[in-house]
Design a protein around this motif. Structure first.
Motif, PDB file in Angstrom:
ATOM      1  N   THR A  97       0.570  -1.099  -0.076  1.00 55.42           N
ATOM      2  CA  THR A  97      -0.485  -0.192  -0.075  1.00 55.42           C
ATOM      3  C   THR A  97       1.282   1.257  -0.338  1.00 55.42           C
ATOM      4  N   VAL A  98       0.438   2.166  -0.772  1.00 54.70           N
ATOM      5  CA  VAL A  98       0.948   3.274  -1.259  1.00 54.70           C
ATOM      6  C   VAL A  98       0.478   4.401  -0.490  1.00 54.70           C
ATOM      7  N   PHE A  99       1.172   5.391   0.482  1.00 53.26           N
ATOM      8  CA  PHE A  99       0.589   6.560   0.685  1.00 53.26           C
ATOM      9  C   PHE A  99       0.567   7.951  -0.200  1.00 53.26           C
ATOM     10  N   PHE A 100      -0.499   8.868  -0.400  1.00 52.05           N
ATOM     11  CA  PHE A 100       0.117  10.160  -1.246  1.00 52.05           C
ATOM     12  C   PHE A 100      -0.750  11.448   0.466  1.00 52.05           C
ATOM     13  N   HIS A 101       0.581  12.274   0.747  1.00 51.37           N
ATOM     14  CA  HIS A 101       0.513  13.085   0.995  1.00 51.37           C
ATOM     15  C   HIS A 101      -0.066  14.078   0.824  1.00 51.37           C
ATOM     16  N   GLN A 102      -0.913  14.708   0.762  1.00 53.90           N
ATOM     17  CA  GLN A 102      -1.077  16.000  -0.245  1.00 53.90           C
ATOM     18  C   GLN A 102      -0.276  17.232  -0.040  1.00 53.90           C
ATOM     19  N   ARG A 103      -0.534  17.557   1.610  1.00 56.98           N
ATOM     20  CA  ARG A 103       0.203  18.733   1.954  1.00 56.98           C
ATOM     21  C   ARG A 103       1.492  18.792   0.989  1.00 56.98           C
ATOM     22  N   SER A 104       2.423  17.755   1.260  1.00 64.67           N
ATOM     23  CA  SER A 104       3.863  18.033   0.881  1.00 64.67           C
ATOM     24  C   SER A 104       4.153  17.561  -0.508  1.00 64.67           C
ATOM     25  N   ARG A 105       2.710  16.830  -1.136  1.00 65.13           N
ATOM     26  CA  ARG A 105       3.291  16.116  -2.088  1.00 65.13           C
ATOM     27  C   ARG A 105       4.266  15.244  -2.094  1.00 65.13           C
ATOM     28  N   THR A 106       3.953  14.040  -1.503  1.00 67.90           N
ATOM     29  CA  THR A 106       4.538  13.217  -1.161  1.00 67.90           C
ATOM     30  C   THR A 106       4.566  11.676  -1.009  1.00 67.90           C
ATOM     31  N   LEU A 107       4.841  11.252  -2.177  1.00 63.93           N
ATOM     32  CA  LEU A 107       4.124   9.776  -2.150  1.00 63.93           C
ATOM     33  C   LEU A 107       5.435   8.871  -1.132  1.00 63.93           C
ATOM     34  N   ILE A 108       5.031   8.003   0.028  1.00 63.04           N
ATOM     35  CA  ILE A 108       5.776   7.136   0.734  1.00 63.04           C
ATOM     36  C   ILE A 108       4.796   6.024   0.219  1.00 63.04           C
ATOM     37  N   ALA A 109       6.329   5.092  -0.028  1.00 64.81           N
ATOM     38  CA  ALA A 109       6.255   3.584   0.154  1.00 64.81           C
ATOM     39  C   ALA A 109       7.586   2.666   0.025  1.00 64.81           C
ATOM     40  N   SER A 110       7.442   1.215  -0.177  1.00 64.74           N
ATOM     41  CA  SER A 110       8.425   0.474   1.045  1.00 64.74           C
ATOM     42  C   SER A 110       8.840  -0.053  -0.885  1.00 64.74           C
ATOM     43  N   ASP A 111       8.151  -1.198  -1.175  1.00 67.70           N
ATOM     44  CA  ASP A 111       8.935  -1.567  -2.405  1.00 67.70           C
ATOM     45  C   ASP A 111       8.209  -1.530  -3.706  1.00 67.70           C
ATOM     46  N   LEU A 112       8.200   0.165  -3.597  1.00 67.01           N
ATOM     47  CA  LEU A 112       7.484   0.401  -5.067  1.00 67.01           C
ATOM     48  C   LEU A 112       8.674   0.070  -5.995  1.00 67.01           C
ATOM     49  N   VAL A 113       9.549   0.564  -5.697  1.00 63.26           N
ATOM     50  CA  VAL A 113      10.864   0.262  -6.410  1.00 63.26           C
ATOM     51  C   VAL A 113      12.902   0.864  -5.327  1.00 63.26           C
ATOM     52  N   GLU A 114      13.237   0.550  -6.260  1.00 63.62           N
ATOM     53  CA  GLU A 114      14.879   0.849  -5.628  1.00 63.62           C
ATOM     54  C   GLU A 114      15.251   2.001  -6.267  1.00 63.62           C
ATOM     55  N   ASN A 115      16.199   2.710  -5.890  1.00 63.95           N
ATOM     56  CA  ASN A 115      17.094   3.828  -6.424  1.00 63.95           C
ATOM     57  C   ASN A 115      17.741   3.411  -5.167  1.00 63.95           C
ATOM     58  N   PHE A 116      19.853   2.824  -5.927  1.00 65.72           N
ATOM     59  CA  PHE A 116      20.969   2.556  -6.077  1.00 65.72           C
ATOM     60  C   PHE A 116      21.262   3.043  -6.781  1.00 65.72           C
ATOM     61  N   LYS A 117      22.508   3.685  -6.274  1.00 64.32           N
ATOM     62  CA  LYS A 117      23.695   4.599  -7.749  1.00 64.32           C
ATOM     63  C   LYS A 117      25.160   3.369  -7.325  1.00 64.32           C
ATOM     64  N   THR A 118      24.959   3.066  -6.729  1.00 61.78           N
ATOM     65  CA  THR A 118      26.252   1.935  -6.647  1.00 61.78           C
ATOM     66  C   THR A 118      26.088   1.413  -4.663  1.00 61.78           C
ATOM     67  N   SER A 119      27.015   0.199  -4.174  1.00 58.55           N
ATOM     68  CA  SER A 119      26.733   0.058  -2.980  1.00 58.55           C
ATOM     69  C   SER A 119      28.086  -0.275  -3.280  1.00 58.55           C
ATOM     70  N   PRO A 120      28.972   0.310  -1.744  1.00 50.60           N
ATOM     71  CA  PRO A 120      30.215  -0.539  -1.631  1.00 50.60           C
ATOM     72  C   PRO A 120      30.429  -1.428  -1.070  1.00 50.60           C
ATOM     73  N   HIS A 121      29.589  -2.605  -0.781  1.00 52.88           N
ATOM     74  CA  HIS A 121      29.400  -3.855  -0.583  1.00 52.88           C
ATOM     75  C   HIS A 121      29.440  -4.950  -2.010  1.00 52.88           C
ATOM     76  N   TRP A 122      30.309  -5.623  -1.734  1.00 53.15           N
ATOM     77  CA  TRP A 122      30.509  -6.062  -3.013  1.00 53.15           C
ATOM     78  C   TRP A 122      28.967  -7.226  -3.357  1.00 53.15           C
ATOM     79  N   LEU A 123      28.467  -7.434  -2.969  1.00 52.40           N
ATOM     80  CA  LEU A 123      27.384  -8.808  -2.382  1.00 52.40           C
ATOM     81  C   LEU A 123      26.349  -7.553  -3.431  1.00 52.40           C
ATOM     82  N   THR A 124      25.746  -7.265  -2.943  1.00 54.16           N
ATOM     83  CA  THR A 124      25.303  -5.908  -2.772  1.00 54.16           C
ATOM     84  C   THR A 124      24.939  -5.119  -4.324  1.00 54.16           C
TER      85      THR A 124
END
Length: 193
Positions: A97-124
């Motif tokens: 379930t995602v949530f929209f907070h209208q006053r701040s125009r913020t979408l709140i989610a958990s696993d809708l997408v991921e956003n990683f540039k990279t990771s220092p951890h090799w397995l990740t």
């Protein structure tokens, strides 16, 4: 001790360490100050024994140890009716379930997408590369199999894209603070395929 980071009026996040199958993905809690003065916590990173706990119906069946008070649905709970609009992403086994907070125009989610540039951890870092996530805002290839009914999920994403959000809080990876609406539109475009 994790620190609150304010991202908009009446919205803060708290990042915490989280490993899944040996990968360092992190997690994030969102705190919203409601118009009533109360607090609403999404994806809490600690126990709050006096909180009213909401969750997906399937999780209530799975986690009988948690004192759920209500199931999440597309209908907002009276406590946060004037603050947050919920939307269940149907067609996916995650039942997010995602949530929209209208006053701040913020979408709140958990696993809708991921956003990683990279990771220092090799397995990740290997996970990000293999799943096509490194440097992209999307959902990893193998995990797309969780979307069993793409047509139903696409209809939900189309509804979500009707909201005028300007930032997105997600559990894993960096917050999406620039071009958020376009980033989600592009990141979920695979559902049309």
């Amino acid at each position: 001790m994790p620190q609150l980071q304010q991202i908009a009026d009446n919205i803060w996040t708290v990042a915490a360490q989280h490993a899944f199958l040996g990968m360092h993905l992190g997690t994030r809690m969102t705190v919203v100050r409601l118009a009533s003065g109360g607090l609403w916590l999404h994806s809490p990173v600690a126990a709050y024994p006096n909180a009213t706990l909401h969750g997906p119906h399937a999780l209530r069946r799975k986690r009988k140890d948690l004192p759920f008070s209500a199931d999440l649905s597309d209908t907002p709970h009276p406590d946060w009716l004037n603050d947050l609009a919920p939307l269940v992403i149907r067609g996916c086994l995650l039942q997010e379930t995602v949530f929209f907070h209208q006053r701040s125009r913020t979408l709140i989610a958990s696993d809708l997408v991921e956003n990683f540039k990279t990771s220092p951890h090799w397995l990740t870092r290997m996970y990000l590369k293999v799943c096509g996530l490194e440097g992209k805002i999307t959902w990893g290839g193998p995990y797309r199999l969780l979307y069993r009914n793409r047509q139903a999920a696409r209809a939900c994403i189309d509804r979500l894209l009707e909201w005028p959000f300007e930032r997105v809080v997600i559990a894993h990876g960096d917050l999406i603070l620039r071009d958020a609406h376009l980033s989600i539109e592009r990141g979920m475009a695979w559902l049309k395929a």
